[in-house]
Every structure is written in structure tokens, then in C-alpha cells.
Motif scaffolding. Structure first.
Motif, PDB file in Angstrom:
ATOM      1  N   THR A 124       3.591 -12.446  -8.179  1.00  0.00           N
ATOM      2  CA  THR A 124       3.222 -13.139  -7.170  1.00  0.00           C
ATOM      3  C   THR A 124       1.615 -13.541  -6.729  1.00  0.00           C
ATOM      4  OG1 THR A 124       3.220 -11.181  -5.954  1.00  0.00           O
ATOM      5  CG2 THR A 124       5.207 -12.720  -6.005  1.00  0.00           C
ATOM      6  N   SER A 125       0.893 -12.829  -7.866  1.00  0.00           N
ATOM      7  CA  SER A 125      -0.588 -12.798  -7.510  1.00  0.00           C
ATOM      8  C   SER A 125      -1.128 -12.228  -8.854  1.00  0.00           C
ATOM      9  CB  SER A 125      -1.297 -11.855  -6.404  1.00  0.00           C
ATOM     10  OG  SER A 125      -0.880 -10.669  -6.538  1.00  0.00           O
ATOM     11  N   ASP A 126      -2.399 -12.744  -9.006  1.00  0.00           N
ATOM     12  CA  ASP A 126      -2.987 -12.259 -10.436  1.00  0.00           C
ATOM     13  C   ASP A 126      -3.500 -10.747 -10.090  1.00  0.00           C
ATOM     14  OD1 ASP A 126      -2.826 -14.779 -11.552  1.00  0.00           O
ATOM     15  OD2 ASP A 126      -4.992 -15.443 -10.605  1.00  0.00           O
ATOM     16  N   GLY A 127      -3.440 -10.137 -11.266  1.00  0.00           N
ATOM     17  CA  GLY A 127      -3.845  -8.803 -11.292  1.00  0.00           C
ATOM     18  C   GLY A 127      -5.213  -8.724 -11.487  1.00  0.00           C
ATOM     19  N   ALA A 128      -5.867  -7.655 -11.128  1.00  0.00           N
ATOM     20  CA  ALA A 128      -7.330  -7.265 -11.593  1.00  0.00           C
ATOM     21  C   ALA A 128      -7.316  -6.818 -12.974  1.00  0.00           C
ATOM     22  CB  ALA A 128      -7.868  -6.156 -10.405  1.00  0.00           C
ATOM     23  N   VAL A 129      -8.419  -6.480 -13.298  1.00  0.00           N
ATOM     24  CA  VAL A 129      -8.654  -6.002 -14.604  1.00  0.00           C
ATOM     25  C   VAL A 129      -8.088  -4.182 -14.531  1.00  0.00           C
ATOM     26  CG1 VAL A 129     -10.400  -5.074 -16.411  1.00  0.00           C
ATOM     27  CG2 VAL A 129     -10.237  -7.301 -15.325  1.00  0.00           C
ATOM     28  N   LEU A 130      -7.479  -3.956 -15.127  1.00  0.00           N
ATOM     29  CA  LEU A 130      -7.120  -2.315 -15.195  1.00  0.00           C
ATOM     30  C   LEU A 130      -8.018  -1.548 -15.778  1.00  0.00           C
ATOM     31  CD1 LEU A 130      -3.135  -2.745 -16.689  1.00  0.00           C
ATOM     32  CD2 LEU A 130      -4.059  -2.971 -14.228  1.00  0.00           C
ATOM     33  N   PRO A 131      -8.334  -0.425 -14.722  1.00  0.00           N
ATOM     34  CA  PRO A 131      -9.446   0.479 -14.907  1.00  0.00           C
ATOM     35  C   PRO A 131      -9.044   1.489 -15.933  1.00  0.00           C
ATOM     36  CG  PRO A 131      -8.546   0.959 -12.649  1.00  0.00           C
ATOM     37  CD  PRO A 131      -7.992  -0.547 -13.410  1.00  0.00           C
ATOM     38  N   HIS A 132      -7.869   1.578 -16.451  1.00  0.00           N
ATOM     39  CA  HIS A 132      -7.311   3.024 -17.154  1.00  0.00           C
ATOM     40  C   HIS A 132      -7.336   4.128 -16.393  1.00  0.00           C
ATOM     41  CE1 HIS A 132      -7.176   0.067 -20.653  1.00  0.00           C
ATOM     42  NE2 HIS A 132      -8.187  -0.220 -20.491  1.00  0.00           N
ATOM     43  N   HIS A 133      -6.950   4.117 -15.318  1.00  0.00           N
ATOM     44  CA  HIS A 133      -6.626   5.238 -14.444  1.00  0.00           C
ATOM     45  C   HIS A 133      -5.308   4.914 -14.029  1.00  0.00           C
ATOM     46  CE1 HIS A 133      -6.101   7.721 -10.865  1.00  0.00           C
ATOM     47  NE2 HIS A 133      -7.261   8.615 -11.301  1.00  0.00           N
ATOM     48  N   ALA A 134      -4.194   5.846 -14.224  1.00  0.00           N
ATOM     49  CA  ALA A 134      -2.794   5.663 -13.968  1.00  0.00           C
ATOM     50  C   ALA A 134      -2.661   5.139 -12.709  1.00  0.00           C
ATOM     51  CB  ALA A 134      -2.197   7.085 -14.377  1.00  0.00           C
ATOM     52  N   LEU A 135      -2.864   6.055 -11.586  1.00  0.00           N
ATOM     53  CA  LEU A 135      -2.678   5.605 -10.197  1.00  0.00           C
ATOM     54  C   LEU A 135      -3.322   4.265  -9.830  1.00  0.00           C
ATOM     55  CD1 LEU A 135      -1.401   6.070  -7.639  1.00  0.00           C
ATOM     56  CD2 LEU A 135      -2.968   7.382  -6.956  1.00  0.00           C
ATOM     57  N   LEU A 136      -4.818   4.239 -10.283  1.00  0.00           N
ATOM     58  CA  LEU A 136      -5.096   2.667  -9.795  1.00  0.00           C
ATOM     59  C   LEU A 136      -4.579   1.571 -10.651  1.00  0.00           C
ATOM     60  CD1 LEU A 136      -8.976   3.858 -10.074  1.00  0.00           C
ATOM     61  CD2 LEU A 136      -7.482   3.777  -8.007  1.00  0.00           C
ATOM     62  N   ASP A 137      -3.833   1.689 -11.757  1.00  0.00           N
ATOM     63  CA  ASP A 137      -3.584   0.761 -12.621  1.00  0.00           C
ATOM     64  C   ASP A 137      -1.919   0.342 -12.028  1.00  0.00           C
ATOM     65  OD1 ASP A 137      -5.725   1.005 -14.058  1.00  0.00           O
ATOM     66  OD2 ASP A 137      -4.524   1.599 -16.026  1.00  0.00           O
ATOM     67  N   ALA A 138      -1.337   1.434 -11.542  1.00  0.00           N
ATOM     68  CA  ALA A 138       0.014   1.317 -11.107  1.00  0.00           C
ATOM     69  C   ALA A 138      -0.059   0.375  -9.837  1.00  0.00           C
ATOM     70  CB  ALA A 138       0.603   2.749 -10.924  1.00  0.00           C
ATOM     71  N   ARG A 139      -1.191   0.814  -8.951  1.00  0.00           N
ATOM     72  CA  ARG A 139      -1.131   0.179  -7.586  1.00  0.00           C
ATOM     73  C   ARG A 139      -1.466  -1.520  -8.063  1.00  0.00           C
ATOM     74  NH1 ARG A 139      -5.355   4.220  -4.866  1.00  0.00           N
ATOM     75  NH2 ARG A 139      -4.091   5.645  -4.191  1.00  0.00           N
ATOM     76  N   ILE A 140      -2.415  -1.922  -8.882  1.00  0.00           N
ATOM     77  CA  ILE A 140      -2.646  -3.370  -9.184  1.00  0.00           C
ATOM     78  C   ILE A 140      -1.293  -3.876  -9.743  1.00  0.00           C
ATOM     79  CG2 ILE A 140      -4.037  -4.482 -10.907  1.00  0.00           C
ATOM     80  CD1 ILE A 140      -6.286  -2.567 -10.614  1.00  0.00           C
ATOM     81  N   ILE A 141      -0.625  -3.297 -10.641  1.00  0.00           N
ATOM     82  CA  ILE A 141       0.718  -3.912 -11.092  1.00  0.00           C
ATOM     83  C   ILE A 141       1.521  -3.977  -9.966  1.00  0.00           C
ATOM     84  CG2 ILE A 141       2.574  -3.400 -12.612  1.00  0.00           C
ATOM     85  CD1 ILE A 141       0.663  -1.918 -14.511  1.00  0.00           C
ATOM     86  N   ALA A 142       1.843  -2.894  -9.099  1.00  0.00           N
ATOM     87  CA  ALA A 142       2.690  -3.131  -8.024  1.00  0.00           C
ATOM     88  C   ALA A 142       2.256  -4.258  -7.158  1.00  0.00           C
ATOM     89  CB  ALA A 142       2.779  -1.979  -7.110  1.00  0.00           C
ATOM     90  N   GLY A 143       0.885  -4.424  -6.932  1.00  0.00           N
ATOM     91  CA  GLY A 143       0.350  -5.595  -6.127  1.00  0.00           C
ATOM     92  C   GLY A 143       0.683  -7.001  -6.484  1.00  0.00           C
ATOM     93  N   MET A 144       0.732  -7.023  -7.731  1.00  0.00           N
ATOM     94  CA  MET A 144       1.149  -8.248  -8.632  1.00  0.00           C
ATOM     95  C   MET A 144       2.309  -8.874  -8.393  1.00  0.00           C
ATOM     96  SD  MET A 144      -0.839  -7.512 -12.294  1.00  0.00           S
ATOM     97  CE  MET A 144       0.000  -8.960 -13.113  1.00  0.00           C
ATOM     98  N   PHE A 145       3.400  -7.916  -8.066  1.00  0.00           N
ATOM     99  CA  PHE A 145       4.718  -8.424  -7.792  1.00  0.00           C
ATOM    100  C   PHE A 145       5.354  -8.104  -6.363  1.00  0.00           C
ATOM    101  CE2 PHE A 145       3.982  -7.172 -12.156  1.00  0.00           C
ATOM    102  CZ  PHE A 145       4.630  -8.241 -12.608  1.00  0.00           C
ATOM    103  N   ARG A 146       4.224  -7.802  -5.479  1.00  0.00           N
ATOM    104  CA  ARG A 146       4.454  -7.777  -3.972  1.00  0.00           C
ATOM    105  C   ARG A 146       4.574  -9.285  -3.258  1.00  0.00           C
ATOM    106  NH1 ARG A 146       1.404  -2.688  -2.898  1.00  0.00           N
ATOM    107  NH2 ARG A 146       2.887  -1.071  -3.193  1.00  0.00           N
ATOM    108  N   PRO A 147       5.622  -9.638  -2.602  1.00  0.00           N
ATOM    109  CA  PRO A 147       5.632 -11.098  -1.935  1.00  0.00           C
ATOM    110  C   PRO A 147       4.188 -11.131  -1.110  1.00  0.00           C
ATOM    111  CG  PRO A 147       7.371  -9.652  -1.005  1.00  0.00           C
ATOM    112  CD  PRO A 147       6.801  -8.830  -2.177  1.00  0.00           C
TER     113      PRO A 147
END
Length: 147
Positions: A124-147
Motif C-alpha cells: 500500500t506504500s513504498d518501503g524505505a531502504v532496509l537498514p539490516h536491523h531485524a526490528l527496524l526492517d520488520a517495521r518498514i515491511i509492516a508499514g508497506m502493507f498497512r492501509p
């Protein structure tokens, strides 16, 4: 309920060992653990040594595998509904998640026994570049699919 998974691990190979794991749920709840055992710096690729290891938070997040497993299973058990685990790296992240979640011959009762590949979903949105930190990356991925 969707859970967005990301892991950091020692190297891109069949012998990869889990370093850290994060889950971010659709409702914003999070789990983040870093493993103190099960891997060594000598197991890590140069990339992991240079980029991933310096970003580890330590402190309350760092724990032995047995404690990380308990934390994961407690987190999963707080949900009554079926949990769909979504990851952008099912070959690595899902396998490492399974190693931690599967315990004493039992799979968590409310977790689907297969992942959803995030690359097959429509964000639903573009993701940011993943910083290679598990929690920060999971937050970005989750944010990409939230309405």
C-alpha cells in the motif's frame, strides 16, 4: 492477524545461523530478540560483521536461545486468532523462525505452518531502504502493507 517477520543471520548460505529476530503485528505489537548463543562472529560474512553486528542493541533484547524461544512462544500465544507470518526472505527468515518456534515436537497452535512471501503481495506504500536491523526492517515491511 498478520505478523511481519525479519531476521538477521550469519551469512547467505544453507548454514546460516540466527542472530536476531523481529515480529511486528498489524496491530503494532512487537517482539525483538537477539541471540547470545548459537552463532559466533567467525560464522559471519564480512557484510554481517560490518553492517549487522554493529547495529545490535544488546541489553534486555540479548538472551540465550532458550530464553528467546520462550519469549517468541509467549508472544505468539497472546493471540487467539490464526497468525499469518509474512516475510520478504522466506528461504532464510522463515526457516530460522521455524527453528525457534518449533519446540519439543510441537508447532504453535495458532501459527500457519507456511509463510507468506511479502514480494507476492501488493504494497500500500513504498518501503524505505532496509537498514539490516531485524526490528527496524520488520517495521518498514509492516508499514508497506498497512492501509
Amino acid at each position: 492477524m498478520r505478523l511481519f517477520l525479519d531476521c538477521e543471520f550469519t551469512q547467505l548460505s544453507a548454514t546460516a545461523k540466527l542472530i536476531s529476530l523481529a515480529l511486528v503485528s498489524e496491530n503494532g505489537r512487537e517482539l525483538y530478540v537477539e541471540l547470545l548463543d548459537g552463532w559466533r562472529a567467525d560464522d559471519c560474512s564480512d557484510f554481517v560483521k560490518e553492517i549487522v553486528l554493529p547495529q545490535l542493541w544488546g541489553g534486555e533484547y540479548a538472551m540465550p536461545i532458550i530464553e528467546a524461544r520462550k519469549a517468541l512462544l509467549r508472544f505468539l500465544a497472546t493471540y487467539d486468532e490464526e497468525l499469518e507470518v509474512i516475510t520478504d526472505a522466506p528461504i532464510y527468515d522463515w526457516e530460522l523462525f521455524c527453528e525457534l518456534a518449533y519446540h519439543n515436537g510441537r508447532w504453535p497452535r495458532n501459527v500457519r505452518n507456511y509463510p507468506t512471501d511479502a514480494t507476492t503481495l501488493s504494497p500500500t506504500s513504498d518501503g524505505a531502504v532496509l537498514p539490516h536491523h531485524a526490528l527496524l526492517d520488520a517495521r518498514i515491511i509492516a508499514g508497506m502493507f498497512r492501509p
